[in-house]
Write an enzyme that holds these catalytic residues in place. Structure first.
Site, short mmCIF file in Angstrom:
data_model
loop_
_atom_site.label_atom_id
_atom_site.label_comp_id
_atom_site.label_asym_id
_atom_site.label_seq_id
_atom_site.Cartn_x
_atom_site.Cartn_y
_atom_site.Cartn_z
N GLN A 30 -3.05 3.28 4.74
CA GLN A 30 -3.73 2.26 3.97
C GLN A 30 -3.35 0.87 4.48
O GLN A 30 -2.28 0.69 5.06
CB GLN A 30 -3.35 2.39 2.48
CG GLN A 30 -3.85 3.69 1.87
CD GLN A 30 -3.34 3.87 0.45
OE1 GLN A 30 -2.26 3.42 0.10
NE2 GLN A 30 -4.12 4.56 -0.37
N ALA A 79 0.87 -1.18 0.00
CA ALA A 79 0.00 0.00 0.00
C ALA A 79 0.91 1.22 0.00
O ALA A 79 2.05 1.17 0.46
CB ALA A 79 -0.92 0.01 1.21
N SER A 80 0.37 2.33 -0.51
CA SER A 80 1.22 3.51 -0.71
C SER A 80 1.54 4.26 0.58
O SER A 80 2.61 4.84 0.72
CB SER A 80 0.55 4.48 -1.69
OG SER A 80 0.44 3.87 -2.95
N THR A 81 0.61 4.28 1.53
CA THR A 81 0.82 5.06 2.76
C THR A 81 0.56 4.20 3.98
O THR A 81 -0.09 3.16 3.90
CB THR A 81 -0.12 6.29 2.81
OG1 THR A 81 -1.47 5.82 2.97
CG2 THR A 81 -0.02 7.11 1.53
#
Length: 202
Positions: free
Chosen positions: A14, A9-11
């Site tokens: 998330q 996940a990007s962050t």
């Protein structure tokens, strides 16, 4: 066949593990078991993904890399995508993505038969196409975000990201306590530019 699943996940906000059940179900339906999981919260637009490269280092020829979507593997620019593909190719790893049905045959095909070679060639082309689409989607979103910020600034509405006061206070305390910048970055996830700004403030 050794199956390794990669979840990204990007962050940190998330849930990188969100797709785990789908990957488990996919493997189970084909009589496979996921032997190792690699999970991280990093941008797909960057090659700075320690868990992905740990996975590749762990791989043996013929191992299967299972992902939910191609964009979990790459939102990279063309040059970085070629570098990542070369690494995957050299290690002779098979990529299976749930959103790429033609890749599903790689989960059961034998490495030395004609069908496996045809699937590999076809999937290579489709992976390139999906990786390019994922990168375009990333660039488009970044451009729209920049346009939105520029408009908000012009209208006097832009305030920027709210400061994480609790984290920054802890960083200032660590800086004053003499901790190294590297250890603070590792502990907090803050960038060195943030540390530089807080060091001046402290």
């Amino acid at each position: 066949m050794f199956v390794r699943a990669y979840l990204r996940a990007s962050t940190k906000e998330q849930d990188a593990a969100r797709a785990k059940k789908d990957l488990q179900a996919f493997a189970k339906d084909r009589g496979l078991k996921v032997a190792a999981w690699y999970l991280e919260n990093e941008s797909g637009a960057s090659l700075g993904r320690p868990e992905l490269f740990r996975l590749l280092e762990d791989c043996q020829p013929g191992d299967l890399l299972l992902i939910e979507q191609v964009d979990r593997l790459s939102r990279l620019n063309a040059a970085d995508w070629e570098r990542l593909k070369d690494e995957i190719r050299q290690r002779r790893v098979r990529i299976v993505a749930l959103d790429l049905p033609t890749s599903h045959g790689m989960a059961t095909a034998k490495e030395d038969d004609f069908t496996a070679r045809m699937l590999e060639a076809l999937n290579g082309m489709l992976l390139d196409m999906l990786a390019a689409i994922a990168r375009k989607d990333y660039d488009d979103r970044r451009r729209r975000q920049a346009q939105g910020i520029a408009k908000a600034k012009h209208e006097g509405r832009y305030r920027g990201r709210p400061e994480d006061a609790e984290r920054n206070a802890a960083i200032v305390k660590m800086l004053k306590g003499g901790q190294s910048w590297s250890s603070i970055v590792a502990a907090t996830g803050a960038s060195r530019s943030t540390l530089a700004r807080l060091a001046k403030r402290g």
